[in-house]
Design an enzyme around this catalytic site. Sequence first.
Site, short mmCIF file in Angstrom:
data_model
loop_
_atom_site.label_atom_id
_atom_site.label_comp_id
_atom_site.label_asym_id
_atom_site.label_seq_id
_atom_site.Cartn_x
_atom_site.Cartn_y
_atom_site.Cartn_z
N ASP A 66 -3.89 -0.63 5.49
CA ASP A 66 -4.75 -1.76 5.83
C ASP A 66 -4.16 -2.54 7.01
O ASP A 66 -3.06 -3.09 6.91
CB ASP A 66 -4.90 -2.68 4.61
CG ASP A 66 -5.94 -3.77 4.81
OD1 ASP A 66 -6.46 -3.91 5.94
OD2 ASP A 66 -6.24 -4.49 3.84
N ASP A 67 -4.91 -2.61 8.11
CA ASP A 67 -4.35 -3.29 9.28
C ASP A 67 -4.39 -4.82 9.16
O ASP A 67 -3.89 -5.54 10.04
CB ASP A 67 -5.05 -2.83 10.57
CG ASP A 67 -6.53 -3.21 10.64
OD1 ASP A 67 -6.99 -4.02 9.81
OD2 ASP A 67 -7.22 -2.71 11.55
N HIS A 69 1.11 10.56 -3.12
CA HIS A 69 -0.30 10.92 -3.36
C HIS A 69 -0.71 12.13 -2.51
O HIS A 69 -1.39 13.03 -2.99
CB HIS A 69 -1.21 9.75 -3.02
CG HIS A 69 -1.14 8.62 -4.00
ND1 HIS A 69 -1.14 8.81 -5.37
CD2 HIS A 69 -1.11 7.27 -3.81
CE1 HIS A 69 -1.10 7.63 -5.97
NE2 HIS A 69 -1.07 6.68 -5.06
N ASP A 104 -0.17 -3.42 16.92
CA ASP A 104 0.53 -3.64 18.18
C ASP A 104 1.81 -4.46 18.06
O ASP A 104 2.52 -4.65 19.04
CB ASP A 104 -0.40 -4.31 19.20
CG ASP A 104 -0.97 -5.64 18.72
OD1 ASP A 104 -0.49 -6.16 17.67
OD2 ASP A 104 -1.89 -6.17 19.37
N HIS A 141 -0.59 7.89 -10.15
CA HIS A 141 0.27 6.75 -10.47
C HIS A 141 1.08 6.94 -11.75
O HIS A 141 0.62 7.55 -12.70
CB HIS A 141 -0.56 5.47 -10.59
CG HIS A 141 -1.04 4.98 -9.27
ND1 HIS A 141 -2.27 4.42 -9.06
CD2 HIS A 141 -0.43 4.99 -8.05
CE1 HIS A 141 -2.40 4.10 -7.79
NE2 HIS A 141 -1.30 4.44 -7.15
N CYS A 190 -1.70 -0.27 -4.33
CA CYS A 190 -2.31 0.90 -3.75
C CYS A 190 -3.78 0.96 -4.14
O CYS A 190 -4.16 0.53 -5.22
CB CYS A 190 -1.57 2.13 -4.25
SG CYS A 190 -2.36 3.70 -3.89
N HIS A 193 5.32 5.79 -1.12
CA HIS A 193 4.36 5.88 -2.22
C HIS A 193 3.16 6.74 -1.85
O HIS A 193 2.76 7.64 -2.60
CB HIS A 193 3.90 4.47 -2.60
CG HIS A 193 2.85 4.44 -3.66
ND1 HIS A 193 3.13 4.28 -5.00
CD2 HIS A 193 1.50 4.57 -3.58
CE1 HIS A 193 2.00 4.31 -5.70
NE2 HIS A 193 1.00 4.48 -4.86
N GLU A 194 2.57 6.47 -0.69
CA GLU A 194 1.36 7.19 -0.29
C GLU A 194 1.61 8.67 -0.04
O GLU A 194 0.75 9.50 -0.30
CB GLU A 194 0.75 6.53 0.95
CG GLU A 194 0.29 5.11 0.72
CD GLU A 194 -0.66 4.98 -0.46
OE1 GLU A 194 -1.49 5.87 -0.68
OE2 GLU A 194 -0.54 3.97 -1.18
#
Length: 358
Positions: free
Chosen positions: A248-249, A278, A175, A284, A127, A274-275
């Site tokens: 992140d793509d 936050h 996509d 953390h 992360c 997880h996110e």
Amino acid sequence: MFQFFRYYNNTSFFLSLSLCLLFSLPSLFPARTLPGDFLPADLSPNATWNNFVNFIDAGKGANFSGMSELKKYFHRFGYLQIVPDNFTDLFDDNLEYAVQNYQKNLGLTVTGRLDAGTVTQIMAPRCGVSDARKTSSSDEIHVTKHYAYFYGQPRWRGSSHTTLTYAFSRDHTIDYLSPSDVKDAFRRSFSRWSSVIPVNFTESDTYSTADIKIGFYGGDHGDGEPFDGVLGVLAHAFSPENGRLHLDDAETWAVDFKSSKSKAAVDLESVATHEIGHILGLAHSSVKDAIMYPSLSPRTKKVDLKIDDVEGIQALYGSNPDFSYSSLMESDISSGWVIGRSIKWLTYLVLVIVGILL
């Protein structure tokens, strides 16, 4: 933002053990440059931090080309406060102190050296939220037990936020996964948190007004926290009541490892869970099994909340009236988590058994 717990599959465990045996030599020996075959099996050859494997066994006084990049890593995640432009390749007192704090925060053996276990952990995808534990600024961290909060313990407040809305960006998507698969993964993740606290989540069609805004972004995307490519920082999110959650793509996101054969595939649901922690106000945790541990290996699914996660979030929001610790305790006992925990949980377990017998 987001720092991840480290997950080890069997291959990674035995590799780390082998590295420890190979490189647990006296401190006077220099760092090793390892061939590609010795890279952790769960990392892609082009993973962001693969070059750090060259520093295994380095300690204070070592001077190796590229050590300044490792210092930038520790600066990014809150362990070095020196201005990055001043970083050198010398393993100095400041770096030793940073390594010690990193080892302490991530539940590693505190040696102050870049032993194999520490380097393996540093190389793990994670992360992007800082591990820093300071005393000011809305995104710095206040530690309580194993779990942690952002400074000031921000949370979503007011009756209007008993239910939080979330929406997905239409402009920042991927996509190769269907929108329905992405939404289902997040729906399950939100459900896990709402099962333990009196907060509900509902999807909104209006991105601009949603409490929580979710999207896939690449590189520098304008929030001051640029992404860095494959298997580096996986995602990040901001403390309440900001509501931004970015993935992140560049990663290969997966909802089913059976249909995704990439060795670098990252489980979307694990990262989402997880996110969201936050987003709700948790920083953390130092507990490796906890959802809020900062790192996550490729092709690893880790979605179940642990006692540490539940204790932390319930201290902020209270408990969902329908929540029971019994099933959670069973899960944690099977993973060995209860060993070493506070005696109150052992007492609770005894009381449950006695209650059943009576």
